[in-house]
Motif scaffolding. Structure first.
Motif, PDB file in Angstrom:
ATOM      1  N   GLU A 305       0.822  -1.483  -0.123  1.00  0.00           N
ATOM      2  CA  GLU A 305       0.138  -0.158  -0.012  1.00  0.00           C
ATOM      3  C   GLU A 305       0.602   1.300  -0.173  1.00  0.00           C
ATOM      4  O   GLU A 305       0.381   2.579  -0.130  1.00  0.00           O
ATOM      5  N   ARG A 306       2.117   1.297   0.399  1.00  0.00           N
ATOM      6  CA  ARG A 306       2.824   2.441   0.452  1.00  0.00           C
ATOM      7  C   ARG A 306       3.248   2.885  -0.820  1.00  0.00           C
ATOM      8  O   ARG A 306       3.570   3.970  -1.219  1.00  0.00           O
ATOM      9  N   ARG A 307       3.206   1.884  -2.176  1.00  0.00           N
ATOM     10  CA  ARG A 307       3.464   2.374  -3.394  1.00  0.00           C
ATOM     11  C   ARG A 307       2.206   2.741  -4.205  1.00  0.00           C
ATOM     12  O   ARG A 307       2.483   3.146  -5.332  1.00  0.00           O
ATOM     13  N   THR A 308       1.250   2.802  -3.396  1.00  0.00           N
ATOM     14  CA  THR A 308      -0.056   3.313  -4.188  1.00  0.00           C
ATOM     15  C   THR A 308      -0.127   4.917  -4.003  1.00  0.00           C
ATOM     16  O   THR A 308       0.642   5.314  -3.356  1.00  0.00           O
ATOM     17  N   ASP A 309      -0.758   5.907  -4.971  1.00  0.00           N
ATOM     18  CA  ASP A 309      -0.821   7.077  -4.768  1.00  0.00           C
ATOM     19  C   ASP A 309      -1.060   7.598  -3.480  1.00  0.00           C
ATOM     20  O   ASP A 309      -0.573   8.631  -2.874  1.00  0.00           O
ATOM     21  N   GLU A 310      -2.162   7.022  -2.969  1.00  0.00           N
ATOM     22  CA  GLU A 310      -2.743   7.286  -1.741  1.00  0.00           C
ATOM     23  C   GLU A 310      -1.662   7.213  -0.780  1.00  0.00           C
ATOM     24  O   GLU A 310      -1.457   7.792   0.062  1.00  0.00           O
ATOM     25  N   GLY A 311      -1.104   5.983  -0.889  1.00  0.00           N
ATOM     26  CA  GLY A 311      -0.191   5.521   0.179  1.00  0.00           C
ATOM     27  C   GLY A 311       1.171   6.330   0.256  1.00  0.00           C
ATOM     28  O   GLY A 311       1.639   6.709   1.378  1.00  0.00           O
ATOM     29  N   PHE A 312       1.592   6.802  -0.905  1.00  0.00           N
ATOM     30  CA  PHE A 312       2.523   7.743  -1.172  1.00  0.00           C
ATOM     31  C   PHE A 312       2.351   8.862  -0.534  1.00  0.00           C
ATOM     32  O   PHE A 312       3.003   9.323   0.250  1.00  0.00           O
ATOM     33  N   ALA A 313       1.280   9.633  -0.830  1.00  0.00           N
ATOM     34  CA  ALA A 313       0.937  11.037  -0.207  1.00  0.00           C
ATOM     35  C   ALA A 313       0.909  10.653   1.395  1.00  0.00           C
ATOM     36  O   ALA A 313       1.380  11.745   2.134  1.00  0.00           O
ATOM     37  N   ALA A 314       0.293   9.727   1.990  1.00  0.00           N
ATOM     38  CA  ALA A 314       0.306   9.615   3.439  1.00  0.00           C
ATOM     39  C   ALA A 314       1.478   9.278   4.018  1.00  0.00           C
ATOM     40  O   ALA A 314       1.899  10.158   5.085  1.00  0.00           O
ATOM     41  N   TYR A 315       2.476   8.745   3.186  1.00  0.00           N
ATOM     42  CA  TYR A 315       3.589   8.307   4.081  1.00  0.00           C
ATOM     43  C   TYR A 315       4.524   9.719   3.848  1.00  0.00           C
ATOM     44  O   TYR A 315       5.243   9.830   4.728  1.00  0.00           O
ATOM     45  N   GLN A 316       4.543  10.402   2.738  1.00  0.00           N
ATOM     46  CA  GLN A 316       5.479  11.534   2.662  1.00  0.00           C
ATOM     47  C   GLN A 316       4.961  12.554   3.721  1.00  0.00           C
ATOM     48  O   GLN A 316       5.784  13.316   4.185  1.00  0.00           O
ATOM     49  N   LEU A 317       3.801  12.507   4.022  1.00  0.00           N
ATOM     50  CA  LEU A 317       3.367  13.585   4.949  1.00  0.00           C
ATOM     51  C   LEU A 317       3.731  13.236   6.279  1.00  0.00           C
ATOM     52  O   LEU A 317       4.273  14.085   6.995  1.00  0.00           O
ATOM     53  N   ARG A 318       3.729  11.816   6.638  1.00  0.00           N
ATOM     54  CA  ARG A 318       4.379  11.542   8.009  1.00  0.00           C
ATOM     55  C   ARG A 318       5.870  11.603   8.054  1.00  0.00           C
ATOM     56  O   ARG A 318       6.564  12.014   9.120  1.00  0.00           O
ATOM     57  N   PHE A 319       6.529  11.549   7.022  1.00  0.00           N
ATOM     58  CA  PHE A 319       8.037  11.952   6.531  1.00  0.00           C
ATOM     59  C   PHE A 319       8.107  13.324   6.966  1.00  0.00           C
ATOM     60  O   PHE A 319       9.177  13.845   7.708  1.00  0.00           O
ATOM     61  N   ALA A 320       7.492  14.146   6.528  1.00  0.00           N
ATOM     62  CA  ALA A 320       7.790  15.746   6.490  1.00  0.00           C
ATOM     63  C   ALA A 320       7.377  16.155   7.901  1.00  0.00           C
ATOM     64  O   ALA A 320       8.263  17.036   8.416  1.00  0.00           O
ATOM     65  N   LYS A 321       6.493  15.552   8.527  1.00  0.00           N
ATOM     66  CA  LYS A 321       6.198  15.981  10.070  1.00  0.00           C
ATOM     67  C   LYS A 321       7.284  15.350  10.832  1.00  0.00           C
ATOM     68  O   LYS A 321       7.351  16.011  11.800  1.00  0.00           O
ATOM     69  N   PHE A 322       7.767  14.233  10.759  1.00  0.00           N
ATOM     70  CA  PHE A 322       9.037  13.886  11.394  1.00  0.00           C
ATOM     71  C   PHE A 322      10.146  15.183  11.478  1.00  0.00           C
ATOM     72  O   PHE A 322      10.299  15.343  12.468  1.00  0.00           O
ATOM     73  N   PHE A 323      10.364  15.666  10.122  1.00  0.00           N
ATOM     74  CA  PHE A 323      11.315  16.678  10.291  1.00  0.00           C
ATOM     75  C   PHE A 323      11.074  17.835  11.061  1.00  0.00           C
ATOM     76  O   PHE A 323      11.693  18.462  11.764  1.00  0.00           O
ATOM     77  N   LEU A 324       9.609  18.296  11.269  1.00  0.00           N
ATOM     78  CA  LEU A 324       9.073  19.334  11.804  1.00  0.00           C
ATOM     79  C   LEU A 324       9.242  18.821  13.636  1.00  0.00           C
ATOM     80  O   LEU A 324       9.305  19.864  14.133  1.00  0.00           O
TER      81      LEU A 324
END
Length: 447
Positions: A305-324
């Motif tokens: 599911e990480r490789r679907t468009d929806e899964g990709f967007a959700a995961y990248q948001l979690r990644f960005a919030k990690f940096f914040l």
């Protein structure tokens, strides 16, 4: 008989992981003479939960292994009872922090801690649904082999049972609070595609989790070792080191804590933020509590599911919030390191009130550094193009909200730390509610 909790949180189909976890539970019960409470916290969709239930119901009885599969309704009932018993103010907000509507790696870990307290367990041993065990000669190399016999013991007494010791004299009389290893296989964070597309963008983005005052050389070293775990070398033979466990050398899919740590301080319950469950290992390290670092690394792999468009967007948001989140966490980590053993009370336990104050103070930091982080991500992702460029639209639209949420996450964490010990004590008294839910929901229990 000593009780331990072997836990697996999941929101995806993982019957193989559940079966493997049961094998590890049986191994621990057999080899260490402990009662193992194997707890699966299941937040998956009803059809998937049904598969998991069938897997649990099909497991063969094993002495001293107790299996519980708890869906979110069962978890909520237990938490509601515990919060009510605690008498803490703002119970609804606490419940939202413990069981939010959304993905929170920290919140599910905190639920494991409270459930373990309710079950009377001495330690928590955590695994993940997207990982599996290495093997040697056809036998799985269970991490609990190094965990179950070490946690809770006086560190100096373990010196002859490990491969090496780096203990200082001051640490030898303290309780072993942590045991863990890392992973082999794919990166722990699904960002290898970024490195393939543009190594320079990868370097710039990954370095964002370093403190802003680090040198370029320090940042390069961090990037080189970030998210890579123990590499790709297969397990050959056991090696365990007794001493302070570097948080960079362990992973939350392969970790265990003694109750003396997790009953004092929770982890960050931030929504949609990877790495939010790593706080306690930093607190343990800063305070000088000893542990065991071993090499029974778990195999990490990515789910589809990480490789679907929806899964990709959700995961990248979690990644960005990690940096914040790192604006605040780097400040807290630095202050905990400076405090050192003063983070411990006379009984050698973490001072939760001190850590809560550090977290609360960090919320006063200027957020301009986080605006810079968003700018760096946006610039790099636009350069990558494709769905990375499309994701920058989310950062632009939600930027101010993300900055505020990162600060609020730390405020709420401080509140939870202050409430944590009353919650732990109340959880013990709410154990009956937990057992009722077990029975009502058909959980399998074998003694």
């Amino acid at each position: 008989m000593r009780r331990i909790c072997l836990a697996l949180p999941t929101n995806r189909a993982c019957p193989e992981a559940i079966a493997g976890l049961y094998d590890e539970a049986a191994y621990a019960a057999r080899e260490f003479g402990v009662e193992v409470h194997m707890v699966v916290l299941d937040s998956s969709a009803p059809p998937v939960r049904a598969r998991h239930r069938a897997t649990v119901d099909g497991l063969p009885p094993t002495p001293n292994v107790v299996v519980s599969l708890l869906d979110e309704d069962a978890q909520r009932a237990f938490l509601t009872e515990a919060i009510a018993i605690s008498g803490l103010a703002d119970g609804d907000r606490l419940l939202d922090l413990m069981l939010p509507r959304g993905v929170s790696y920290g919140a599910v870990t905190n639920r494991i801690f409270l459930i373990a307290a309710a079950l009377g367990c001495e330690s928590v041993h955590r695994r993940d649904s997207d990982s599996r065990y290495q093997s040697l000669g056809g036998e799985p190399m269970f991490p609990i082999h190094h965990e179950a016999g070490a946690l809770g013991r006086v560190a100096g007494d373990l010196a002859d049972s490990v491969s090496e010791s780096t203990l200082d004299r001051d640490q030898a009389g303290r309780t072993v609070a942590i045991a863990g290893a890392s992973f082999v296989g794919e990166l722990s964070v699904d960002i290898s595609e970024i490195e393939q597309l543009d190594p320079e963008v990868y370097r710039e983005v990954v370095s964002l989790w370093a403190p802003s005052d680090w040198t370029e050389e320090q940042k390069r070293e961090l990037v080189d070792e970030s998210f890579r775990g123990a590499g790709t070398e297969p397990f050959v033979s056991d090696h365990a080191t007794l001493g302070l466990v570097d948080p960079m050398r362990i992973d939350m899919c392969n970790i265990a804590f003694h109750r003396g740590a997790y009953e004092r301080v929770p982890v960050l319950p931030a929504l949609d933020t990877i790495g939010s469950d790593y706080f306690l290992m930093h607190a343990v390290h800063s305070a000088g509590l000893p542990g065991v670092l071993h090499n029974r690394h778990i195999v990490n792999y990515y789910t589809p599911e990480r490789r679907t468009d929806e899964g990709f967007a959700a995961y990248q948001l979690r990644f960005a919030k990690f940096f914040l989140s790192m604006l605040y966490l780097n400040d807290i980590y630095e202050r905990m390191d400076e405090a050192g053993s003063s983070l411990l009370d006379e009984g050698g336990r973490l001072r939760s009130e001190t850590i809560a104050a550090m977290a609360r103070d960090s919320t006063l930091l200027d957020t301009s550094e986080n605006r810079w982080r968003l700018d760096v991500i946006g610039r790099g992702y636009r350069k990558l193009g494709g769905r990375y460029a499309r994701f920058t639209e989310t950062l632009t639209e939600r930027g101010d909200g993300l900055l505020e949420q990162a600060r609020t996450d730390i405020e709420e964490f401080a509140m939870l730390v202050e409430a944590w010990q009353p919650l732990v004590e109340a959880s013990r008294k709410a154990a009956g509610a937990l057992r009722v839910q077990h029975g009502d929901r058909g959980s399998t229990s074998w003694n």
